[in-house]
Each structure stands twice: as structure tokens, then as C-alpha cells.
Enzyme design. Structure first.
Site, PDB file in Angstrom:
ATOM      1  N   ASP A 170       2.972   6.090  -1.637  1.00 25.38           N
ATOM      2  CA  ASP A 170       3.444   5.987  -0.253  1.00 25.38           C
ATOM      3  C   ASP A 170       2.259   5.708   0.679  1.00 25.38           C
ATOM      4  O   ASP A 170       1.250   6.412   0.601  1.00 25.38           O
ATOM      5  CB  ASP A 170       4.133   7.314   0.128  1.00 25.38           C
ATOM      6  CG  ASP A 170       4.998   7.210   1.371  1.00 25.38           C
ATOM      7  OD1 ASP A 170       4.629   6.458   2.296  1.00 25.38           O
ATOM      8  OD2 ASP A 170       6.049   7.878   1.418  1.00 25.38           O
ATOM      9  N   SER A 197       9.477   9.216  -2.453  1.00 24.68           N
ATOM     10  CA  SER A 197       8.444  10.251  -2.260  1.00 24.68           C
ATOM     11  C   SER A 197       9.024  11.661  -2.381  1.00 24.68           C
ATOM     12  O   SER A 197       8.303  12.616  -2.678  1.00 24.68           O
ATOM     13  CB  SER A 197       7.763  10.084  -0.905  1.00 24.68           C
ATOM     14  OG  SER A 197       7.116   8.844  -0.862  1.00 24.68           O
ATOM     15  N   HIS A 218       2.585   5.371   4.164  1.00 26.04           N
ATOM     16  CA  HIS A 218       2.846   5.735   5.560  1.00 26.04           C
ATOM     17  C   HIS A 218       1.958   6.907   5.991  1.00 26.04           C
ATOM     18  O   HIS A 218       1.997   7.971   5.363  1.00 26.04           O
ATOM     19  CB  HIS A 218       4.319   6.111   5.740  1.00 26.04           C
ATOM     20  CG  HIS A 218       5.242   4.974   5.443  1.00 26.04           C
ATOM     21  ND1 HIS A 218       5.730   4.741   4.181  1.00 26.04           N
ATOM     22  CD2 HIS A 218       5.747   4.001   6.243  1.00 26.04           C
ATOM     23  CE1 HIS A 218       6.517   3.673   4.223  1.00 26.04           C
ATOM     24  NE2 HIS A 218       6.540   3.197   5.454  1.00 26.04           N
TER      25      HIS A 218
HETATM   26 CO1  B1M Z   1       7.787   1.523   6.126  1.00 24.31          CO
HETATM   27  N1  B1M Z   1       9.531   2.258   5.606  1.00 24.31           N
HETATM   28  N2  B1M Z   1       7.680   0.576   4.433  1.00 24.31           N
HETATM   29  N3  B1M Z   1       6.127   0.812   6.806  1.00 24.31           N
HETATM   30  N4  B1M Z   1       8.222   2.272   7.751  1.00 24.31           N
HETATM   31  C1  B1M Z   1      10.119   3.254   6.484  1.00 24.31           C
HETATM   32  C2  B1M Z   1       9.745   4.664   6.062  1.00 24.31           C
HETATM   33  C3  B1M Z   1      11.683   2.955   6.298  1.00 24.31           C
HETATM   34  C4  B1M Z   1      12.600   4.159   6.556  1.00 24.31           C
HETATM   35  C5  B1M Z   1      12.053   1.799   7.248  1.00 24.31           C
HETATM   36  C6  B1M Z   1      13.515   1.396   7.173  1.00 24.31           C
HETATM   37  O1  B1M Z   1      13.933   0.792   6.211  1.00 24.31           O
HETATM   38  N5  B1M Z   1      14.291   1.738   8.175  1.00 24.31           N
HETATM   39  C7  B1M Z   1      11.721   2.463   4.855  1.00 24.31           C
HETATM   40  C8  B1M Z   1      11.947   3.528   3.751  1.00 24.31           C
HETATM   41  C9  B1M Z   1      13.301   3.424   3.115  1.00 24.31           C
HETATM   42  C10 B1M Z   1      13.455   4.258   1.901  1.00 24.31           C
HETATM   43  O2  B1M Z   1      12.589   4.778   1.277  1.00 24.31           O
HETATM   44  N6  B1M Z   1      14.704   4.387   1.553  1.00 24.31           N
HETATM   45  C11 B1M Z   1      10.368   1.806   4.717  1.00 24.31           C
HETATM   46  C12 B1M Z   1      10.037   0.834   3.735  1.00 24.31           C
HETATM   47  C13 B1M Z   1      11.185   0.353   2.882  1.00 24.31           C
HETATM   48  C14 B1M Z   1       8.734   0.332   3.589  1.00 24.31           C
HETATM   49  C15 B1M Z   1       8.236  -0.644   2.496  1.00 24.31           C
HETATM   50  C16 B1M Z   1       8.776  -0.417   1.084  1.00 24.31           C
HETATM   51  C17 B1M Z   1       8.565  -2.064   2.987  1.00 24.31           C
HETATM   52  C18 B1M Z   1       8.231  -3.170   2.009  1.00 24.31           C
HETATM   53  O3  B1M Z   1       7.107  -3.329   1.581  1.00 24.31           O
HETATM   54  N7  B1M Z   1       9.248  -3.904   1.686  1.00 24.31           N
HETATM   55  C19 B1M Z   1       6.719  -0.433   2.572  1.00 24.31           C
HETATM   56  C20 B1M Z   1       6.316   0.768   1.678  1.00 24.31           C
HETATM   57  C21 B1M Z   1       4.963   0.680   1.129  1.00 24.31           C
HETATM   58  C22 B1M Z   1       4.619   1.971   0.394  1.00 24.31           C
HETATM   59  O4  B1M Z   1       4.606   3.027   0.984  1.00 24.31           O
HETATM   60  N8  B1M Z   1       4.382   1.855  -0.885  1.00 24.31           N
HETATM   61  C23 B1M Z   1       6.549  -0.025   4.000  1.00 24.31           C
HETATM   62  C24 B1M Z   1       5.407  -0.279   4.753  1.00 24.31           C
HETATM   63  C25 B1M Z   1       5.261   0.066   6.094  1.00 24.31           C
HETATM   64  C26 B1M Z   1       4.084  -0.386   6.966  1.00 24.31           C
HETATM   65  C27 B1M Z   1       2.758  -0.462   6.214  1.00 24.31           C
HETATM   66  C28 B1M Z   1       4.413  -1.740   7.553  1.00 24.31           C
HETATM   67  C29 B1M Z   1       4.143   0.669   8.119  1.00 24.31           C
HETATM   68  C30 B1M Z   1       3.283   1.934   7.860  1.00 24.31           C
HETATM   69  C31 B1M Z   1       1.947   1.893   8.534  1.00 24.31           C
HETATM   70  C32 B1M Z   1       1.222   3.214   8.417  1.00 24.31           C
HETATM   71  O5  B1M Z   1       1.782   4.278   8.342  1.00 24.31           O
HETATM   72  N9  B1M Z   1      -0.069   3.110   8.407  1.00 24.31           N
HETATM   73  C33 B1M Z   1       5.611   1.120   8.053  1.00 24.31           C
HETATM   74  C34 B1M Z   1       6.290   1.800   9.102  1.00 24.31           C
HETATM   75  C35 B1M Z   1       5.532   1.898  10.401  1.00 24.31           C
HETATM   76  C36 B1M Z   1       7.585   2.336   8.942  1.00 24.31           C
HETATM   77  C37 B1M Z   1       8.508   2.982  10.000  1.00 24.31           C
HETATM   78  C38 B1M Z   1       9.109   1.813  10.809  1.00 24.31           C
HETATM   79  C39 B1M Z   1       7.904   3.975  10.964  1.00 24.31           C
HETATM   80  C40 B1M Z   1       7.149   5.129  10.307  1.00 24.31           C
HETATM   81  C41 B1M Z   1       6.341   5.885  11.333  1.00 24.31           C
HETATM   82  O6  B1M Z   1       5.135   5.712  11.442  1.00 24.31           O
HETATM   83  N10 B1M Z   1       7.013   6.700  12.170  1.00 24.31           N
HETATM   84  C42 B1M Z   1       9.567   3.732   9.080  1.00 24.31           C
HETATM   85  C43 B1M Z   1      10.908   3.933   9.728  1.00 24.31           C
HETATM   86  C44 B1M Z   1      11.238   5.407   9.978  1.00 24.31           C
HETATM   87  O7  B1M Z   1      10.507   6.308   9.666  1.00 24.31           O
HETATM   88  N11 B1M Z   1      12.396   5.622  10.473  1.00 24.31           N
HETATM   89  C45 B1M Z   1       9.417   3.016   7.804  1.00 24.31           C
HETATM   90  C46 B1M Z   1       6.381   7.467  13.207  1.00 24.31           C
HETATM   91  C47 B1M Z   1       5.806   8.772  12.608  1.00 24.31           C
HETATM   92  C48 B1M Z   1       5.106   9.584  13.689  1.00 24.31           C
HETATM   93  O8  B1M Z   1       6.888   9.512  12.088  1.00 24.31           O
HETATM   94  O9  B1M Z   1       5.888   9.592   9.768  1.00 24.31           O
HETATM   95  O10 B1M Z   1       8.214  10.495  10.233  1.00 24.31           O
HETATM   96  P1  B1M Z   1       6.837  10.268  10.671  1.00 24.31           P
HETATM   97  O11 B1M Z   1       6.156  11.656  11.023  1.00 24.31           O
HETATM   98  C49 B1M Z   1       6.755  12.659  11.826  1.00 24.31           C
HETATM   99  C50 B1M Z   1       7.557  13.682  11.046  1.00 24.31           C
HETATM  100  O12 B1M Z   1       8.202  13.123   9.912  1.00 24.31           O
HETATM  101  C51 B1M Z   1       6.580  14.756  10.727  1.00 24.31           C
HETATM  102  O13 B1M Z   1       5.718  14.755  11.854  1.00 24.31           O
HETATM  103  C52 B1M Z   1       5.590  13.441  12.392  1.00 24.31           C
HETATM  104  C53 B1M Z   1       5.621  13.426  13.912  1.00 24.31           C
HETATM  105  O14 B1M Z   1       5.807  14.601  14.534  1.00 24.31           O
HETATM  106  N12 B1M Z   1       5.743  14.713   9.532  1.00 24.31           N
HETATM  107  C54 B1M Z   1       5.179  15.848   9.011  1.00 24.31           C
HETATM  108  C55 B1M Z   1       5.331  13.663   8.785  1.00 24.31           C
HETATM  109  N13 B1M Z   1       4.542  14.089   7.791  1.00 24.31           N
HETATM  110  C56 B1M Z   1       4.427  15.422   7.910  1.00 24.31           C
HETATM  111  C57 B1M Z   1       3.708  16.352   7.135  1.00 24.31           C
HETATM  112  C58 B1M Z   1       3.794  17.699   7.489  1.00 24.31           C
HETATM  113  C59 B1M Z   1       4.541  18.097   8.610  1.00 24.31           C
HETATM  114  C60 B1M Z   1       5.254  17.179   9.378  1.00 24.31           C
HETATM  115  O15 B1M Z   1       3.157  18.661   6.847  1.00 24.31           O
HETATM  116  C61 B1M Z   1       2.374  18.351   5.725  1.00 24.31           C
END
Ligand code: B1M
Length: 215
Positions: free
Chosen positions: A98, A151, A100
Site C-alpha cells: 500500500d 490492506s 497511501h
Molecule cells: Co488511491 N485508492 N490508489 N491513490 N486513493 C483509494 C484508497 C481508493 C478508495 C480510491 C477509489 O477508488 N475511490 C481506492 C481503493 C479501493 C480499494 O481498495 N477497494 C484506491 C486505489 C484503487 C488506488 C490504486 C490501486 C489505483 C491504481 O493504481 N489503479 C493505487 C494503489 C497503489 C498501491 O497502494 N499499491 C492508488 C494510488 C493512489 C495515489 C498514489 C495516486 C494517491 C496516494 C498518494 C499518497 O498517499 N502519497 C491516491 C489517493 C490520493 C487516493 C484517495 C483519492 C485519497 C486518499 C487520501 O490521501 N485521503 C483515496 C480515496 C479515499 O480514501 N476515499 C484512494 C486523505 C487522507 C487524509 O485520508 O488516508 O483515510 P486517510 O487518513 C485519515 C484516516 O483514515 C485516519 O486519519 C487520517 C486523517 O485524519 N488514518 C489513521 C489513516 N491512517 C491512520 C493510522 C492510524 C490512525 C488513523 O493509526 C496508526
């Protein structure tokens, strides 16, 4: 557009030009954390929705993610740090497979700014590296982040590995990331893990849980 709408728009459009001056102007009106929570994260949410519905292509998601990172690093030096250091140490990683890391890095910022030592291992970390770091750094807690549905399976395997090594009672585990749900962590995962396993919906819940664990 008004300032805060414009900032949110910059995240969605991946537009970096004028970002710093808008952030500086926003900080005159609102604390940096509120800008992240109320404005920037809302932009990332829109990005996720657009990508999920096929209205946005991956390279543009990457640009948005980059602008988000630039914005957060611009704001970070302006956040108030707590004076009480050494409240505890957490090893933090995005799990194997992963990439992200925006959310994980926000957790790092919030915990570091509130007196915790954070050892941030980065992305795609296998459990062996996480455990090596936890042991080497004498961590109090292991934190794992993951956004992909697969994940959640990796996290389950990781908990099995920690248990198999006899370390479950040693390390409370904090889990977060958009793919997880509270129900999955508190039922599916918790029932088979002999130690503590906690779910954090966001970085602030992560902080509250760290405070509980270390109390
Ligand atoms: Co990706 N991606 N992505 N992506 N991406 C998602 C996760 C996805 C839901 C988008 C969608 O389809 N709607 C989807 C996953 C679907 C699934 O698994 N069923 C997805 C996909 C499919 C992919 C790829 C497979 C796409 C592809 O290549 N075809 C690929 C995966 C590569 C891989 O991981 N092997 C990929 C790639 C990417 C980018 C590189 C382009 C980029 C990431 C850049 C980076 O992180 N450096 C990206 C992004 C930006 C997203 C979305 C649009 C936004 C994620 C984000 O940064 N959110 C995402 C859509 C979504 O999440 N709805 C998506 C903002 C962030 C602040 O939120 O990380 O949730 P989050 O963190 C929150 C809480 O969750 C929590 O606190 C944070 C804020 O308060 N939290 C914790 C997180 N970790 C914590 C740990 C803790 C406590 C709290 O304690 C340890």
C-alpha cells in the site's frame, strides 16, 4: 472564489500556484489544523469521490495528493507543539503493498505535535520491518495504516505474525485508514488478537487512543 473554497479547489485541481499565499492568508483567520481538517481534507474527499466514480484519472489524483502534501508541510511549522515530550513512542507504517501515506503522515504530525515520539517507517512496510523497528526503537505502540481493501487482509496477517512471535501482549496496536471499519477491527480482528487492538477513525482519535494506551 472565496479564500477557503479556493483552497479546497486547489486540492481538487492539483493547482500549486498561489497555494502558499492562500495558506498564509487562511492562517490569519484560522489555526493550521482547522485548515487541514475543514478545507484540505474536504478537497481530498472530493478527489476520492471523483476517482471512485471514474470522473478523475490517476495522474490527476497524484497531483492532488502532491498539492495536499505541499500544503500540509507549509502549515506544519505553524502548528503549536506540546511541551511535554516523551509521552510514549509509536512505530508508524503503511502496510505492505500500500502506497497511501497522506493520512499516516497526518497522524505523525498530530502525535509528534502532542508530545509523542513517532518513528515513521514510510510506505509498503512488511511486518518484519515493522517489528524490527518496534524492537530496535523500544516502541510502546505499533501503528499501521492502509487504504486498500487488500490492506485489511494484510493487517490481519500482521496481527497473526505479532501473535506468533509472542509479542501481542507487548505491543498495543493502533490501526487506521479508509479501508477499515470500526466493526471489522473491534470484532473480526480483536477476537483473534490476544493484545490490545484499537481503531482510529482519524488522526485525532489516534491521539486520544494513544493518550488512553499510555495513561
Ligand atoms: Co488511491 N485508492 N490508489 N491513490 N486513493 C483509494 C484508497 C481508493 C478508495 C480510491 C477509489 O477508488 N475511490 C481506492 C481503493 C479501493 C480499494 O481498495 N477497494 C484506491 C486505489 C484503487 C488506488 C490504486 C490501486 C489505483 C491504481 O493504481 N489503479 C493505487 C494503489 C497503489 C498501491 O497502494 N499499491 C492508488 C494510488 C493512489 C495515489 C498514489 C495516486 C494517491 C496516494 C498518494 C499518497 O498517499 N502519497 C491516491 C489517493 C490520493 C487516493 C484517495 C483519492 C485519497 C486518499 C487520501 O490521501 N485521503 C483515496 C480515496 C479515499 O480514501 N476515499 C484512494 C486523505 C487522507 C487524509 O485520508 O488516508 O483515510 P486517510 O487518513 C485519515 C484516516 O483514515 C485516519 O486519519 C487520517 C486523517 O485524519 N488514518 C489513521 C489513516 N491512517 C491512520 C493510522 C492510524 C490512525 C488513523 O493509526 C496508526
Amino acid at each position: 472564489l472565496p479564500l477557503f473554497d479556493r483552497l479546497e479547489r486547489r486540492i481538487v485541481d492539483g493547482e500549486r500556484e498561489g497555494l502558499s499565499s492562500d495558506l498564509d492568508a487562511a492562517m490569519e483567520r484560522t489555526p493550521p489544523l482547522a485548515i487541514i481538517n475543514d478545507t484540505l481534507l474536504s478537497g481530498m474527499k472530493t478527489v476520492g469521490e471523483l476517482f471512485g466514480s471514474g470522473q478523475m484519472q490517476l495522474p490527476f489524483v497524484l497531483q492532488s495528493a502532491e498539492v495536499m502534501k505541499v500544503a500540509v508541510s507549509h502549515l506544519e511549522p505553524h502548528m503549536e507543539a506540546a511541551d511535554a515530550d516523551g509521552k510514549g513512542r509509536i512505530v508508524l507504517a503503511t502496510v505492505k503493498g500500500d502506497v497511501h501515506d497522506i493520512g499516516k503522515n497526518l497522524v505523525d504530525i498530530i502525535l509528534s505535535n502532542n508530545g509523542y515520539d513517532v518513528v515513521n517507517l514510510g510506505i509498503k512496510q512488511p511486518i518484519t520491518s515493522i517489528l524490527d523497528a518496534a524492537e530496535g526503537e523500544r516502541a510502546d505502540v505499533i501503528g499501521m495504516s492502509g487504504l486498500l481493501v487488500k490492506s485489511t487482509v494484510v493487517m490481519k496477517d500482521n496481527l497473526h505474525e505479532i501473535t506468533a512471535r509472542g509479542l501481542a501482549e507487548r505491543y498495543p496496536v493502533l490501526l487506521g485508514g479508509a479501508a477499515l471499519t470500526r466493526a471489522f477491527v473491534e470484532t473480526d480482528l480483536a477476537v483473534t488478537y490476544p493484545g490490545q487492538v484499537h481503531y482510529a477513525r482519524d488522526a485525532f482519535e489516534g491521539l486520544r487512543l494513544m493518550d488512553d494506551i499510555m495513561a
